[in-house]
Design a protein around this motif. Structure first.
Motif, mmCIF file in Angstrom:
data_model
loop_
_atom_site.group_PDB
_atom_site.id
_atom_site.type_symbol
_atom_site.label_atom_id
_atom_site.label_comp_id
_atom_site.label_asym_id
_atom_site.label_seq_id
_atom_site.Cartn_x
_atom_site.Cartn_y
_atom_site.Cartn_z
ATOM 1 N N LEU A 44 0.839 -1.200 0.000
ATOM 2 C CA LEU A 44 0.000 0.000 0.000
ATOM 3 C C LEU A 44 0.873 1.248 0.000
ATOM 4 O O LEU A 44 0.556 2.248 -0.652
ATOM 5 N N LEU A 45 2.017 1.178 0.701
ATOM 6 C CA LEU A 45 2.917 2.329 0.729
ATOM 7 C C LEU A 45 3.453 2.651 -0.667
ATOM 8 O O LEU A 45 3.419 3.812 -1.109
ATOM 9 N N ASP A 46 3.935 1.644 -1.376
ATOM 10 C CA ASP A 46 4.448 1.886 -2.727
ATOM 11 C C ASP A 46 3.327 2.304 -3.670
ATOM 12 O O ASP A 46 3.541 3.116 -4.575
ATOM 13 N N PHE A 47 2.134 1.767 -3.457
ATOM 14 C CA PHE A 47 1.000 2.161 -4.289
ATOM 15 C C PHE A 47 0.706 3.651 -4.114
ATOM 16 O O PHE A 47 0.541 4.390 -5.086
ATOM 17 N N LEU A 48 0.656 4.086 -2.863
ATOM 18 C CA LEU A 48 0.364 5.505 -2.607
ATOM 19 C C LEU A 48 1.459 6.398 -3.191
ATOM 20 O O LEU A 48 1.166 7.393 -3.857
ATOM 21 N N LEU A 65 3.467 -2.609 5.498
ATOM 22 C CA LEU A 65 3.187 -4.018 5.802
ATOM 23 C C LEU A 65 1.917 -4.508 5.121
ATOM 24 O O LEU A 65 1.552 -5.671 5.270
ATOM 25 N N ALA A 66 1.227 -3.629 4.414
ATOM 26 C CA ALA A 66 -0.057 -3.984 3.803
ATOM 27 C C ALA A 66 0.107 -4.086 2.292
ATOM 28 O O ALA A 66 0.770 -3.260 1.673
ATOM 29 N N LEU A 98 1.373 10.164 -4.164
ATOM 30 C CA LEU A 98 1.142 10.785 -2.845
ATOM 31 C C LEU A 98 2.376 10.514 -1.980
ATOM 32 O O LEU A 98 2.406 9.588 -1.158
ATOM 33 N N THR A 99 3.379 11.327 -2.126
ATOM 34 C CA THR A 99 4.680 11.044 -1.530
ATOM 35 C C THR A 99 4.859 11.581 -0.111
ATOM 36 O O THR A 99 5.943 11.455 0.466
ATOM 37 N N ALA A 100 3.806 12.185 0.447
ATOM 38 C CA ALA A 100 3.945 12.668 1.826
ATOM 39 C C ALA A 100 4.105 11.503 2.796
ATOM 40 O O ALA A 100 4.791 11.623 3.811
ATOM 41 N N THR A 101 3.452 10.391 2.521
ATOM 42 C CA THR A 101 3.617 9.207 3.369
ATOM 43 C C THR A 101 5.015 8.651 3.126
ATOM 44 O O THR A 101 5.392 8.384 1.994
ATOM 45 N N LYS A 102 5.778 8.517 4.191
ATOM 46 C CA LYS A 102 7.207 8.239 4.056
ATOM 47 C C LYS A 102 7.550 6.759 4.257
ATOM 48 O O LYS A 102 6.865 6.044 4.983
ATOM 49 N N LYS A 103 8.624 6.353 3.609
ATOM 50 C CA LYS A 103 9.177 5.019 3.802
ATOM 51 C C LYS A 103 10.434 5.165 4.658
ATOM 52 O O LYS A 103 11.397 5.805 4.248
ATOM 53 N N GLY A 104 10.377 4.606 5.853
ATOM 54 C CA GLY A 104 11.549 4.638 6.725
ATOM 55 C C GLY A 104 12.234 3.286 6.689
ATOM 56 O O GLY A 104 13.209 3.076 5.981
ATOM 57 N N CYS A 105 11.686 2.327 7.450
ATOM 58 C CA CYS A 105 12.304 1.012 7.560
ATOM 59 C C CYS A 105 11.784 0.032 6.521
ATOM 60 O O CYS A 105 12.442 -0.925 6.177
ATOM 61 N N ASP A 106 10.545 0.219 6.065
ATOM 62 C CA ASP A 106 9.868 -0.694 5.136
ATOM 63 C C ASP A 106 9.671 -2.086 5.736
ATOM 64 O O ASP A 106 9.568 -3.057 5.010
ATOM 65 N N GLN A 107 9.652 -2.156 7.069
ATOM 66 C CA GLN A 107 9.413 -3.460 7.710
ATOM 67 C C GLN A 107 8.619 -3.336 9.006
ATOM 68 O O GLN A 107 8.742 -4.167 9.895
#
Ligand code: FES
Ligand code: FES
Length: 176
Positions: A20-24, A58-59, A30-39
């Motif tokens: 869901l993170l990569d989809f957003l 995780l989704a 919608l790049t405001a949602t950040k990827k930190g650890c990805d786990q």
């Protein structure tokens, strides 16, 4: 895949292996949602699914079809910041800002849990009809959202002030 994202109906083709993170971020931009650890360890990717806070890393996006997803881009109304965003500015609840979108979404989801009397690990009375809400509860309930800049005191103050003003629940005083 079909979703509602920040109030807008989305119908778009995407690889079913996409988180869901990569989809957003990568499909919808919608790049405001950040990827930190990805786990699932840092909370930077926290968004709301039908009001419930989740870690988007995780989704799988496909799991959330038909749901209403809210990212930090969707919490303000028109040109007005959300009260919690204003409080973060007022209380200096951030430095670099990388964790902030996740902190904001998480705090909004957290307050829904408190209003629903969902206990935390530090809730003393599990039989109460009104879970108390104080600094200890805020720190525990927000412990899944890390801030590498260490802006925790400002974050706690901002959350405490905001929900003292907007929630019917009595909120204990934040850090002196
Ligand atoms: S990026 Fe999802 S929890 Fe860290
Ligand atoms: S403000 Fe920099 S990580 Fe939280």
């Amino acid at each position: 895949m079909q979703f509602t994202v920040n109030g807008e109906a989305i119908d778009i083709e995407a690889d079913i292996r996409t988180s869901l993170l990569d989809f957003l971020r990568n499909v919808l931009g919608l790049t405001a949602t950040k990827k930190g650890c990805d786990q699932g360890a840092c909370g930077a990717c926290t968004v709301l699914a039908d009001g419930e806070r989740i870690n988007a890393c995780l989704a799988l996006a496909v799991q959330y079809q038909g749901r209403s997803i809210t990212t930090v881009e969707g919490i303000a109304s028109d040109s007005e910041l959300h009260p919690l965003q204003r409080a973060f500015i007022e209380h200096e609840g951030f430095q670099c800002g990388y964790c902030t979108p996740g902190q904001l979404c998480s705090a909004i989801g957290m307050m829904r849990e408190v209003d629903g009397n969902v206990p935390s690990a530090v809730t003393q009375d599990l039989t109460t009809a009104a879970v108390s809400f104080n600094e200890q509860e805020i720190r525990e309930r927000m412990s899944g959202n890390l801030c590498r800049c260490g802006a925790y005191n400002g974050i706690v103050d901002a959350i405490s002030q905001t929900f003292a003003e907007t929630s019917t629940r009595a909120i204990g005083r934040a850090r002196a």
